[in-house]
Design an enzyme around this catalytic site. Structure first.
Site, mmCIF file in Angstrom:
data_model
loop_
_atom_site.group_PDB
_atom_site.id
_atom_site.type_symbol
_atom_site.label_atom_id
_atom_site.label_comp_id
_atom_site.label_asym_id
_atom_site.label_seq_id
_atom_site.Cartn_x
_atom_site.Cartn_y
_atom_site.Cartn_z
ATOM 1 N N HIS A 26 9.430 57.781 24.743
ATOM 2 C CA HIS A 26 10.829 58.166 24.542
ATOM 3 C C HIS A 26 11.196 59.285 25.521
ATOM 4 O O HIS A 26 10.331 59.873 26.152
ATOM 5 C CB HIS A 26 11.020 58.750 23.136
ATOM 6 C CG HIS A 26 10.492 57.935 22.018
ATOM 7 N ND1 HIS A 26 11.286 57.124 21.262
ATOM 8 C CD2 HIS A 26 9.252 57.826 21.495
ATOM 9 C CE1 HIS A 26 10.567 56.543 20.318
ATOM 10 N NE2 HIS A 26 9.325 56.949 20.443
ATOM 11 N N GLU A 107 7.308 61.731 23.099
ATOM 12 C CA GLU A 107 8.605 62.107 23.661
ATOM 13 C C GLU A 107 8.383 62.880 24.954
ATOM 14 O O GLU A 107 7.553 63.790 25.001
ATOM 15 C CB GLU A 107 9.382 62.998 22.683
ATOM 16 C CG GLU A 107 9.761 62.333 21.398
ATOM 17 C CD GLU A 107 11.100 61.609 21.459
ATOM 18 O OE1 GLU A 107 11.742 61.607 22.532
ATOM 19 O OE2 GLU A 107 11.498 61.056 20.423
ATOM 20 N N HIS A 143 10.864 52.899 24.011
ATOM 21 C CA HIS A 143 11.773 52.779 22.878
ATOM 22 C C HIS A 143 12.844 51.734 23.180
ATOM 23 O O HIS A 143 13.237 50.965 22.307
ATOM 24 C CB HIS A 143 12.402 54.150 22.609
ATOM 25 C CG HIS A 143 12.956 54.309 21.239
ATOM 26 N ND1 HIS A 143 13.722 55.392 20.901
ATOM 27 C CD2 HIS A 143 12.865 53.553 20.117
ATOM 28 C CE1 HIS A 143 14.085 55.285 19.632
ATOM 29 N NE2 HIS A 143 13.571 54.180 19.134
ATOM 30 N N ASP A 153 15.694 54.674 26.078
ATOM 31 C CA ASP A 153 14.641 55.532 26.617
ATOM 32 C C ASP A 153 13.289 54.825 26.667
ATOM 33 O O ASP A 153 13.064 53.921 25.876
ATOM 34 C CB ASP A 153 14.556 56.838 25.805
ATOM 35 C CG ASP A 153 14.450 56.644 24.291
ATOM 36 O OD1 ASP A 153 15.139 55.764 23.750
ATOM 37 O OD2 ASP A 153 13.694 57.378 23.656
#
Length: 181
Positions: A26, A107, A143, A153
């Site tokens: 992400h 992330e 994602h 993302d």
């Protein structure tokens, strides 16, 4: 590889017998496009002040990730990989829904409008190598691939080829997924 541990209350137990075979990548920055401060950490910790106008649209959001990689390459851990982090939401991969059950969420500090930093790719490659040495991870995806049309993302500036060259043992499936069972 150094990982700084933080805590997120936004996690729960994985379903019994779950095999963790997927990593979902992400991007995030808070506020959007700001690469400093602790707003992402506060979001994952459930302490972000959503009364601040810039964060008002995040009110009530309960989200987490196993790892967050800053632009500098610093790695923060919010949820132990044995637990289910809440990062993918409504999602499907290879016909199976709810990717949170079987995946590790990572992330990267960024946006869909800028390239990621060399330090992030280096940290991500080291983290994925470590994870795949301890877990039966077979797949890495974005994602945007497990939630097509809903998420974008890690986006067009993420260099999938660079990551694949660094980790030839892992498989990268970048096809939009549909058809949950």
């Amino acid at each position: 590889m150094r990982v700084t541990e933080r805590f997120s209350p936004h996690s729960n137990e994985r379903p019994e017998g779950t095999t963790i075979d997927l990593v979902v990548l992400h991007f995030i920055s808070l506020p959007a496009g700001v690469f400093s401060g602790d707003a992402v950490e506060r979001l994952f910790a459930g302490t972000l002040d959503t009364d601040e106008p810039v964060f008002a649209d995040l009110k009530g959001l309960r989200v987490s990730s196993h790892f967050f990689i800053r632009r500098t390459g610093e790695i923060l851990s919010f949820v132990p990989v044995e637990r289910r982090a809440w990062h993918a939401g409504v999602s499907v991969f290879h016909g199976r829904s709810d990717c949170n059950n079987r995946s590790v969420g990572i992330e990267l500090e960024g946006t869909g409008e800028l390239p990621f930093e060399d330090a992030q790719y280096e940290a991500l490659a080291a983290l994925l190598a470590d994870l795949s040495a301890h877990l039966p991870i077979r797949w890495v995806t974005g994602h945007e691939h497990v939630a097509p049309g809903r998420k974008s993302d890690p986006g067009p500036f993420f260099d999938w080829r660079r990551l694949a060259r660094a980790l030839p043992r892992l498989r990268f499936d970048l096809r939009p997924q549909t058809g949950a069972k």
